[in-house]
Motif scaffolding. Structure first.
Motif, PDB file in Angstrom:
ATOM      1  N   MET A 162      40.006  34.992  41.410  1.00  0.00           N
ATOM      2  CA  MET A 162      40.392  36.157  40.601  1.00  0.00           C
ATOM      3  C   MET A 162      41.909  36.303  40.560  1.00  0.00           C
ATOM      4  SD  MET A 162      37.798  37.772  39.210  1.00  0.00           S
ATOM      5  CE  MET A 162      38.281  39.447  38.898  1.00  0.00           C
ATOM      6  N   ARG A 163      42.550  36.139  41.702  1.00  0.00           N
ATOM      7  CA  ARG A 163      44.013  36.249  41.746  1.00  0.00           C
ATOM      8  C   ARG A 163      44.675  35.153  40.911  1.00  0.00           C
ATOM      9  NH1 ARG A 163      46.527  39.076  46.654  1.00  0.00           N
ATOM     10  NH2 ARG A 163      44.804  40.287  47.452  1.00  0.00           N
ATOM     11  N   ALA A 164      44.118  33.951  40.966  1.00  0.00           N
ATOM     12  CA  ALA A 164      44.687  32.841  40.198  1.00  0.00           C
ATOM     13  C   ALA A 164      44.555  33.078  38.693  1.00  0.00           C
ATOM     14  CB  ALA A 164      44.007  31.530  40.588  1.00  0.00           C
ATOM     15  N   LEU A 165      43.548  33.845  38.303  1.00  0.00           N
ATOM     16  CA  LEU A 165      43.308  34.108  36.878  1.00  0.00           C
ATOM     17  C   LEU A 165      43.827  35.467  36.420  1.00  0.00           C
ATOM     18  CD1 LEU A 165      39.662  32.731  36.645  1.00  0.00           C
ATOM     19  CD2 LEU A 165      41.760  31.614  35.848  1.00  0.00           C
ATOM     20  N   ALA A 166      44.337  36.270  37.336  1.00  0.00           N
ATOM     21  CA  ALA A 166      44.738  37.648  37.026  1.00  0.00           C
ATOM     22  C   ALA A 166      45.829  37.738  35.967  1.00  0.00           C
ATOM     23  CB  ALA A 166      45.184  38.369  38.297  1.00  0.00           C
ATOM     24  N   ARG A 202      43.073  28.464  33.037  1.00  0.00           N
ATOM     25  CA  ARG A 202      43.409  27.392  33.977  1.00  0.00           C
ATOM     26  C   ARG A 202      42.220  26.460  34.165  1.00  0.00           C
ATOM     27  NH1 ARG A 202      47.584  28.984  38.342  1.00  0.00           N
ATOM     28  NH2 ARG A 202      48.559  30.815  37.472  1.00  0.00           N
ATOM     29  N   THR A 203      42.527  25.217  34.482  1.00  0.00           N
ATOM     30  CA  THR A 203      41.474  24.285  34.877  1.00  0.00           C
ATOM     31  C   THR A 203      41.074  24.603  36.310  1.00  0.00           C
ATOM     32  OG1 THR A 203      42.994  22.648  35.787  1.00  0.00           O
ATOM     33  CG2 THR A 203      42.455  22.454  33.411  1.00  0.00           C
ATOM     34  N   VAL A 204      39.952  24.059  36.735  1.00  0.00           N
ATOM     35  CA  VAL A 204      39.516  24.268  38.110  1.00  0.00           C
ATOM     36  C   VAL A 204      40.559  23.708  39.077  1.00  0.00           C
ATOM     37  CG1 VAL A 204      37.762  23.663  39.826  1.00  0.00           C
ATOM     38  CG2 VAL A 204      37.061  24.400  37.554  1.00  0.00           C
ATOM     39  N   THR A 248      35.804  27.487  28.565  1.00  0.00           N
ATOM     40  CA  THR A 248      35.863  26.855  27.251  1.00  0.00           C
ATOM     41  C   THR A 248      36.374  25.431  27.454  1.00  0.00           C
ATOM     42  OG1 THR A 248      38.120  27.663  26.901  1.00  0.00           O
ATOM     43  CG2 THR A 248      36.342  28.993  25.980  1.00  0.00           C
ATOM     44  N   PRO A 249      35.977  24.500  26.584  1.00  0.00           N
ATOM     45  CA  PRO A 249      36.498  23.136  26.714  1.00  0.00           C
ATOM     46  C   PRO A 249      38.008  23.131  26.452  1.00  0.00           C
ATOM     47  CG  PRO A 249      34.590  23.195  25.246  1.00  0.00           C
ATOM     48  CD  PRO A 249      34.978  24.610  25.526  1.00  0.00           C
ATOM     49  N   ALA A 250      38.716  22.311  27.215  1.00  0.00           N
ATOM     50  CA  ALA A 250      40.159  22.176  27.020  1.00  0.00           C
ATOM     51  C   ALA A 250      40.416  21.421  25.722  1.00  0.00           C
ATOM     52  CB  ALA A 250      40.788  21.433  28.196  1.00  0.00           C
ATOM     53  N   ALA A 251      41.414  21.856  24.965  1.00  0.00           N
ATOM     54  CA  ALA A 251      41.722  21.235  23.679  1.00  0.00           C
ATOM     55  C   ALA A 251      42.165  19.785  23.846  1.00  0.00           C
ATOM     56  CB  ALA A 251      42.803  22.039  22.958  1.00  0.00           C
ATOM     57  N   HIS A 252      42.941  19.508  24.877  1.00  0.00           N
ATOM     58  CA  HIS A 252      43.484  18.166  25.083  1.00  0.00           C
ATOM     59  C   HIS A 252      42.479  17.203  25.703  1.00  0.00           C
ATOM     60  CE1 HIS A 252      44.127  20.198  28.922  1.00  0.00           C
ATOM     61  NE2 HIS A 252      44.175  19.004  29.478  1.00  0.00           N
ATOM     62  N   ASP A 253      41.432  17.733  26.363  1.00  0.00           N
ATOM     63  CA  ASP A 253      40.436  16.896  27.018  1.00  0.00           C
ATOM     64  C   ASP A 253      39.140  17.686  27.105  1.00  0.00           C
ATOM     65  OD1 ASP A 253      38.832  15.326  28.638  1.00  0.00           O
ATOM     66  OD2 ASP A 253      40.326  15.046  30.207  1.00  0.00           O
ATOM     67  N   ARG A 299      36.415  17.075  28.283  1.00  0.00           N
ATOM     68  CA  ARG A 299      35.662  16.975  29.537  1.00  0.00           C
ATOM     69  C   ARG A 299      36.096  18.051  30.520  1.00  0.00           C
ATOM     70  NH1 ARG A 299      37.326  11.083  30.907  1.00  0.00           N
ATOM     71  NH2 ARG A 299      39.209  12.078  30.146  1.00  0.00           N
ATOM     72  N   GLN A 300      37.336  18.517  30.370  1.00  0.00           N
ATOM     73  CA  GLN A 300      37.833  19.579  31.251  1.00  0.00           C
ATOM     74  C   GLN A 300      37.500  20.938  30.661  1.00  0.00           C
ATOM     75  OE1 GLN A 300      42.050  19.088  32.011  1.00  0.00           O
ATOM     76  NE2 GLN A 300      41.542  18.493  34.109  1.00  0.00           N
ATOM     77  N   LYS A 301      37.237  21.873  31.549  1.00  0.00           N
ATOM     78  CA  LYS A 301      36.976  23.242  31.108  1.00  0.00           C
ATOM     79  C   LYS A 301      38.130  24.123  31.541  1.00  0.00           C
ATOM     80  CE  LYS A 301      31.936  23.105  31.205  1.00  0.00           C
ATOM     81  NZ  LYS A 301      31.732  22.728  29.873  1.00  0.00           N
ATOM     82  N   LEU A 302      38.479  25.046  30.659  1.00  0.00           N
ATOM     83  CA  LEU A 302      39.464  26.066  30.992  1.00  0.00           C
ATOM     84  C   LEU A 302      38.716  27.318  31.407  1.00  0.00           C
ATOM     85  CD1 LEU A 302      42.063  25.588  28.128  1.00  0.00           C
ATOM     86  CD2 LEU A 302      42.257  24.868  30.514  1.00  0.00           C
TER      87      LEU A 302
END
Length: 166
Positions: free
Chosen positions: A39-43, A48-50, A80-85, A87-90
């Motif tokens: 939560m703090r990392a996303l506040a 962000r990616t995992v 959501t899927p990352a625009a640049h990749d 396979r990665q989720k944001l």
């Protein structure tokens, strides 16, 4: 019998996490303390990616992955899927996560004040001692220390007086 380091640390975590969990219940918030680093990392509102969450939160990537999965089930975060990749989720806070954030921040402030009070009651502040222990383990991991101790025992062929160590 003196408790070993692992036993003491587990008991300390139980005491701290239990009290923090109880504080969330008292505040009427259905929330687990393990979610706080994410939560703090996303506040900030930034997606962000995992991996980025793990780095910002100071936790391992598997721990971040597991925590994000639990938080998805509780509708605290969205992906959501990352625009640049693709396979990665944001990961971002969900609407529910954003709405809960101000109340959580109040709880975090109270927890920080309680931690400062605990530090003041100790001859050496726990927060500083933990930071120093982490730095020491970064320099020489605990596994390497165990291996060195084991090698010393094998060299002398004399096992130490065994006491609880975990």
């Amino acid at each position: 019998m003196k408790q070993g380091l692992g036993t003491q640390l587990r008991h300390l975590i139980e005491l701290l996490d239990g009290a923090v969990a109880d504080a969330y219940v008292a505040a009427g918030i259905d929330y687990r303390p393990r979610y706080t680093p994410v939560m703090r990392a996303l506040a900030s509102g930034e997606a962000r990616t995992v991996g980025q969450i793990a780095t910002a939160a100071g936790i391992t990537q598997p721990a971040a992955t597991q925590t994000v999965a639990l938080m998805l089930k509780e509708d605290l975060v969205a992906t959501t899927p990352a625009a640049h990749d693709g396979r990665q989720k944001l990961v971002t806070l969900s609407q529910r996560g954003r709405e809960l954030l101000p109340r959580l921040q109040q709880c975090w402030a109270a927890t920080a004040q309680a931690a400062a009070s605990l530090d003041a009651d100790l001859p050496f502040p726990l927060s500083e001692t933990l930071a120093q222990a982490i730095l020491a383990l970064d320099r020489q991991p605990f596994g390497a220390r165990i291996a060195a101790a084991r090698a010393g025992f094998e060299a002398t062929a004399t096992p130490p007086d065994l006491k609880e160590t975990s």
